[in-house]
Design an enzyme around this catalytic site. Structure first.
Site, PDB file in Angstrom:
ATOM      1  N   ASP A   1      -0.115   4.956   0.910  1.00 62.38           N
ATOM      2  CA  ASP A   1      -0.338   6.172   2.051  1.00 62.38           C
ATOM      3  C   ASP A   1      -0.354   5.472   3.297  1.00 62.38           C
ATOM      4  OD1 ASP A   1      -1.648   8.747   0.617  1.00 62.38           O
ATOM      5  OD2 ASP A   1      -1.766   6.816  -0.553  1.00 62.38           O
TER       6      ASP A   1
ATOM      7  N   ASP B   1       0.829  -1.057   0.081  1.00 62.28           N
ATOM      8  CA  ASP B   1       0.046  -0.091   0.021  1.00 62.28           C
ATOM      9  C   ASP B   1       0.915   1.132   0.003  1.00 62.28           C
ATOM     10  OD1 ASP B   1      -2.320   1.636   0.409  1.00 62.28           O
ATOM     11  OD2 ASP B   1      -1.731   1.691   2.532  1.00 62.28           O
TER      12      ASP B   1
END
Length: 324
Positions: free
Chosen positions: A113, A111
């Site tokens: 953020d 991922d």
């Protein structure tokens, strides 16, 4: 940015002196270690506390270092009581069930953020656009899984309508990598792994990280732009939880990686499908609800903790006394 160096994986005599049971453990028994304990420093007092509060004696079967971290291979089973005590002590642990093999080609999908980087980009954009509080509140609920991700993303992007695209460059110019992200990517690459980002964030930032870190692939959402302003729309299909899982599966097939040698790392509820699709899913500095559903969690260490987990696959005579 200078090229990051891989985190060294090596044995240290100091750990053998501190935990002498290592020298009394026959090599073939080390293959039966059930779990690992890892942190920047692990003391004998830590182990005494774990034994006292769980009622189970803990034996150290092997020990090594990963960059700034110490890793102990433990006998027995990692129980919920162990996890609770270890977390309270500020240490990390991992069960060794379904552990990918670091010595073979693999795939790691991150991922972006709050995982590969320290911030939520949409919150940074919103703050500069004057709608920060409203947007960050929705982001928090989406990461907890309380809101449908796609609907919440479109709601937040709509709030950015009319924002000058110069704001995107301003956020990108101050994009903080998560500590040890660059070193972890370099480490995975040094072991012949492919590394990618699958993000519900935006291409303006994931493309930048792909170039900066030398990633093999990056996919995220594209913001609509018209005459130098954000339109408040997402262009094309949204990269949601299922798309993240599909990206991992597709890349594994494309790179000819065995499914069990894939790894997914994330912090939010929208990362859980990707974690479930991977051979191993690691929740990184995640909310308790995400930790509870992920196979493994890194809570106190930085991203080097991911390599601590993978390093356990090398323990059968593959860890040198010389840092490398």
């Amino acid at each position: 940015m200078d090229k990051a160096k891989p985190l060294a994986i090596y044995r240290a005599s100091g750990l053998y002196r501190r935990f002498p049971t290592v020298t009394r453990t026959l090599p073939y028994r080390r293959r039966n270690g059930g779990w690992i304990l890892f942190a920047e420093t692990i003391s004998v007092d830590h182990l005494d506390n774990i034994a006292f509060f769980t009622g189970h004696v803990v034996d150290v079967m092997d020990a090594w270092c990963v960059g700034p971290y110490q890793v102990l291979l433990m006998s027995g089973e990692l129980t919920p009581d162990h996890r609770a005590v270890i977390d309270a002590l500020g240490l990390d642990c991992a069960d060794l069930h379904a552990l990918p093999d670091l010595s073979k080609p693999g795939l790691a999908v991150f991922d972006m953020d709050s995982t590969a980087i320290e911030v939520e980009c949409i919150d940074q954009i919103a703050a500069l656009a004057g709608v920060g509080e409203a947007v960050s509140a929705v982001t928090e609920r989406a990461m907890l899984g309380e809101l449908d991700f796609e609907a919440s993303l479109r709601q937040r992007v709509a709030a950015l309508k009319g924002t000058d695209i110069a704001v995107l460059d301003e956020v990108k110019a101050h994009l903080p990598l998560m500590p040890e992200m660059a070193a972890l990517v370099a480490s995975l690459k040094a072991h012949g792994w492919y590394v990618a980002i699958a993000s519900g964030g935006f291409t303006h930032f994931s493309d930048h990280l792909q170039h900066q870190l030398g990633l093999d692939y990056a996919e995220s959402n594209q913001l609509g732009v018209d005459e130098g302003k954000l339109t408040g729309d997402v262009v094309g299909a949204v990269v949601d939880a299922q798309r993240k899982a599909d990206i991992l599966t597709t890349l594994a097939q494309q790179y000819d990686i065995d499914p069990e040698n894939t790894l997914a790392i994330g912090d939010g509820a929208n990362d859980l499908a990707m974690m479930e699709a991977a051979g191993l899913g690691i929740a990184y500095h995640a909310k308790p609800t995400v930790n509870a559903r992920a196979q493994t969690a890194v809570t106190h260490c930085w991203l080097g903790g991911v390599l601590c987990v993978l390093s356990a696959s090398l323990r059968a005579g593959k860890i040198s006394w010389q840092p490398r």
